[in-house]
Design an enzyme around this catalytic site. Sequence first.
Site, PDB file in Angstrom:
ATOM      1  N   HIS B 229       0.887  -1.176   0.000  1.00  0.00           N
ATOM      2  CA  HIS B 229       0.000   0.000   0.000  1.00  0.00           C
ATOM      3  C   HIS B 229       0.921   1.221   0.000  1.00  0.00           C
ATOM      4  O   HIS B 229       1.747   1.363  -0.885  1.00  0.00           O
ATOM      5  CB  HIS B 229      -0.935  -0.120   1.212  1.00  0.00           C
ATOM      6  CG  HIS B 229      -2.075   0.840   1.237  1.00  0.00           C
ATOM      7  ND1 HIS B 229      -2.445   1.610   0.176  1.00  0.00           N
ATOM      8  CD2 HIS B 229      -2.972   1.149   2.235  1.00  0.00           C
ATOM      9  CE1 HIS B 229      -3.499   2.348   0.502  1.00  0.00           C
ATOM     10  NE2 HIS B 229      -3.833   2.086   1.744  1.00  0.00           N
ATOM     11  N   HIS B 268      -1.781  -1.532 -10.469  1.00  0.00           N
ATOM     12  CA  HIS B 268      -2.744  -1.086  -9.470  1.00  0.00           C
ATOM     13  C   HIS B 268      -3.922  -2.035  -9.449  1.00  0.00           C
ATOM     14  O   HIS B 268      -4.325  -2.535 -10.493  1.00  0.00           O
ATOM     15  CB  HIS B 268      -3.226   0.336  -9.800  1.00  0.00           C
ATOM     16  CG  HIS B 268      -3.915   1.003  -8.649  1.00  0.00           C
ATOM     17  ND1 HIS B 268      -5.266   0.891  -8.428  1.00  0.00           N
ATOM     18  CD2 HIS B 268      -3.420   1.759  -7.641  1.00  0.00           C
ATOM     19  CE1 HIS B 268      -5.577   1.580  -7.330  1.00  0.00           C
ATOM     20  NE2 HIS B 268      -4.489   2.115  -6.828  1.00  0.00           N
ATOM     21  N   ASP B 319       3.049   6.201  -6.885  1.00  0.00           N
ATOM     22  CA  ASP B 319       4.223   6.060  -6.023  1.00  0.00           C
ATOM     23  C   ASP B 319       5.543   6.151  -6.771  1.00  0.00           C
ATOM     24  O   ASP B 319       6.553   6.569  -6.207  1.00  0.00           O
ATOM     25  CB  ASP B 319       4.171   4.709  -5.281  1.00  0.00           C
ATOM     26  CG  ASP B 319       3.013   4.653  -4.303  1.00  0.00           C
ATOM     27  OD1 ASP B 319       2.751   5.685  -3.657  1.00  0.00           O
ATOM     28  OD2 ASP B 319       2.378   3.592  -4.190  1.00  0.00           O
TER      29      ASP B 319
END
Lengths: 383, 383
Positions: B229, B268, B319
């Site tokens: 996460h 994702h 990210d």
Amino acid sequence: MSHVSNRPATGTATLRAGLDGVLAGETRLSTVGITGVGLTYLGYSIEDLAEHATFEEVAYLLLYGQLPTQPQLKAFRDRIVAHRGIPPELCQVLERIPSSAHPMDVLRTATSMLGTLEPEKSPQEALHVSERLLGIMPGVLLYWYRFHQSGQRIDPTIGGDSIAEQFLWLLHGRPPEALHVRAMDVSLILYAEHEWNASTFTARVVASTLSDFYSAITAAIGALRGPLHGGANEAAMELIDSMRDPDYAEARLLEMLAKKEKIMGFGHRVYKSCDPRSDIIQVWARKLCEATDLMLLYDISERIEAVMRREKKMFPNLDFYSASMYRSLGIPTPMFTPIFVLSRVSGWSAHILEQRANNRLIRPLAEYVGPEPRPWQPLESRS
Amino acid sequence: MSHVSNRPATGTATLRAGLDGVLAGETRLSTVGITGVGLTYLGYSIEDLAEHATFEEVAYLLLYGQLPTQPQLKAFRDRIVAHRGIPPELCQVLERIPSSAHPMDVLRTATSMLGTLEPEKSPQEALHVSERLLGIMPGVLLYWYRFHQSGQRIDPTIGGDSIAEQFLWLLHGRPPEALHVRAMDVSLILYAEHEWNASTFTARVVASTLSDFYSAITAAIGALRGPLHGGANEAAMELIDSMRDPDYAEARLLEMLAKKEKIMGFGHRVYKSCDPRSDIIQVWARKLCEATDLMLLYDISERIEAVMRREKKMFPNLDFYSASMYRSLGIPTPMFTPIFVLSRVSGWSAHILEQRANNRLIRPLAEYVGPEPRPWQPLESRS
């Protein structure tokens, strides 16, 4: 740019609010309410466990998947006792948590703090961390409690050789009676594990991100705190405390039901006709209330049960008779849900291990019910 | 005794591991990956928000459901700035958390501790608590960091008038450049909200027991910490840092892919062809890396992206380019996930409010795959 996703096409998925009745994963640890089977931990019925086992045997069963042999049980008990010490930094934190704090917030903060002092460095340490938490929890709770009650810095390493005995010993500052220790032990057994309830599910969601053990337990404590979950035993005690005798209780309860007030300690998301744990704890509540001259409390409880069955066809869950039993052991009401933690740490830990052994990130979807796409509106033009 | 339950009859429910593709509830707050719509917060596209809004406007939008007027925004900013102070007991706790601790554990512990010092006394205080957390978080993180880095007890109340500015100011001990503040602000906007991801779902499960606000946020921080996460941005930085130039990166990555090693920062659960936030942060990463002489890092990042697209048909998520952009702002890698917290507190808070407004306890079921019912075995007879 297209944003193709794995969302279900409209109409293919039905939303079940609160995931009621939705299978979210698998477990080997317990059955809850399976017809003809009831509540079992790894195949052993809750009736057998409450009759024959000690809490430490049950915790071993949950963590290691089988009942311990005599040497295994002795070594396990010794490790838990050896894990009672509280690091000085954590004592200092406990002293800074106000006396007015809810003890669940104390356990949540202490678990998180311990995670900074003794971090889980690799997943191989998971069993060690779960035994450490089983060992340290009663002392953490009662160090904070006694420090703020009387300014005393208790020694958390003393208190007999079981979690049940240590909890009562540290709470009252003296060795407890054997009957009380056994009642406490049974209570810990009944609270140890309960499939994918909200706090256990919380622990598994956190574990599914591959976060650390302390994060998962800290989160679970936060979930258990709520009155729709572990907090129900405190709410049940408050209800019983508000009644002066059985007849008054009946009249008052009928008023509350007429006003559609929620009565805590009755019914259950999964069980539909009874909670098998309630029958067990009710026997202990009667026994302890008799032994401690609190039969009025027990009689009020029974009347509340009778009215709920008659008027609402609702049955007591584990929380309801736990309340009067805890009172008979001299346990302050705000400690009721924390006791649940001391026990459920075993079930949570077993679920974290199970989640990690076959992990998949738990990430559902939500149905969007918000505004349609809309253009940006500059700050100056808003009114 | 029968244990009738609401379990689905065998065969009527299919188990979707990790609740992948399962609708678990409703939200008004955001769309993630809905075809043709992409990512929106309350109807506003992420592209518009990243271009035109400030983080504080976005946080207001999430908490109050609409964009603020000028006076509303000013009052909101003022309240957040006024909420920067850290109670002395919390400073003392921060000083006792080891310098070796992960900063996510610092935020988790500090949030839990704040919940004991300033408890949410009623659900009416929820918006106040969320603003308090938005205001106090950067100072908490950097008080701990600077105390252990240099023994300095910083003043957490200074640092300009936005969260982005204050974070960089307290981190570096001087007012940051405007370009850096805007880059940080955009990053906070992109991380603010993302539907029912694992940490938000955690917060909602905790909130669904009617537990308090701090328990829900503490739990969410624990979930975000995991490398599947929020922890992914730190793992992406470590990957990029292990490469000395683009050609080496390509060769090394091909080796890693051949060994089926997991590459963080790509793909994702919900997005299947691209993460709309990645395009936005990539532009900022390039701009900042150019301005700070870190183009080698950026070029390595681009090459990794190209190889992942070519070899695995995988796209970078938010990210991945966040990593090089944060590096260009002089932010230490262990602070990357904590920045996610400073921002996502807004989304988590909005989801807790939404959960409470139409609550149902989130309690799924598990499919039992454990041992059949078995008789008790006394301790003496086990081997």
